[in-house]
Design a protein around this motif. Structure first.
Motif: not given
Length: 288
Positions: A98-100, A127, A131, A145, A209
């Motif tokens: 996933s992503t920031d 995104k 999750e 992430r 993360h």
């Protein structure tokens, strides 16, 4: 360990295959695993004899997603959720990236995995939907992430800067967005470590993360790219407001990697070392 890998030609998938070690990879690209058709991906999970699943496929066109959120949602949200459900039925651990962008980018402190989310645009919303769908599937999962992924493959900030650094004498680059550039090679190693870890201990399931260190602005990241490549364009710092884009970018992309380091034993990767490796791959690293 045998890995069912969704993705074959993207920068992360290529690095996973490059860093697989003794693991066996069963990789599928868009021609077989079409994420706009979730059923095609579920069928692969149902048929596989792999031990674990890694998803390296995503809709990453951040600006385009603003006008095509339905497709982005299918690729980033709905299909990963269906894969997670299929994996849960078979008891297969699922590693998903996933992503920031699931955060609102406020403040200057690193975001922890349990920090409240608040995406600023369509990409982040889709995104985050992925999750939530993966968590709801009830299986064994690790959501990683990450931020600012770069490599010697495809299109990314490093390759764009190398091109512009040759073409232009002066570049204006955003300096008020700060985060951790993440070498795709390091992210690949993290995905494999998470897969190994989940197989050994399903209690490690959760959200983590993984981003490069140290945190840096886009402008300063560009300066280091030019320095290592022996290029010398002038870099002028500008605020994000001087470079408007269809999708709003988070100003703060700093992320706390502590829980991943503790659970899976990999320290936060150095983007500077990763950048040297990328430039070596591209044969543009300036001699020491």
């Amino acid at each position: 360990m045998k890995i069912l890998l969704f993705g074959k030609t993207g920068q992360l998938a290529l690095e996973i295959m490059r860093h697989k070690g003794d693991h066996v990879i069963e990789a599928y690209g868009r021609d077989v695993a079409d994420f706009t058709d979730g059923a095609s991906c579920v069928a692969l999970v149902d048929a596989t004899n792999a031990d674990v699943i890694i998803n390296a496929t995503a809709y990453t066109a951040v600006d385009k997603a603003e006008d095509d959120e339905a497709t982005a949602l299918q690729v980033n949200g709905t299909t990963p959720g269906l894969i997670a459900e299929a994996a849960a039925r078979r008891g297969l651990p699922f590693v998903h990236v996933s992503t920031d962008y699931v955060f609102d980018g406020s403040g200057e402190k690193p975001f922890s995995p349990d920090h409240p989310t608040g995406p600023l645009g369509a990409y982040g919303r889709t995104k985050l939907a992925g999750e939530e769908a993966i968590k709801a599937a009830g299986g064994i999962y690790a959501i990683l992430r990450t931020s600012w992924v770069v490599s010697s493959h495809g299109k990314n900030f490093v390759k764009t800067m190398l091109r512009l650094g040759i073409e232009l004498d002066r570049l204006t680059i955003v300096a008020d967005q700060v985060g951790g550039p993440t070498p795709a090679a390091a992210l690949a190693e993290a995905c494999i470590a998470a897969a190994d870890g989940l197989l050994a201990d399903s209690g490690k399931a959760g959200v983590y993360h993984v981003s490069g260190a140290p945190d840096v602005s886009w402008a300063d990241f560009a300066r280091e790219i030019f320095n290592l490549a022996g290029l010398s364009p002038e870099v002028v710092d500008i605020p994000s407001s001087d470079y408007p884009t269809p999708a709003k970018r988070p100003l703060n992309s700093r992320m706390d990697n502590t829980s991943f380091e503790t659970a899976f034993g990999l320290r936060r990767p150095s983007w500077q070392r990763g950048l040297q490796e990328i430039l070596t791959d591209l044969d543009v690293l300036k001699p020491a």
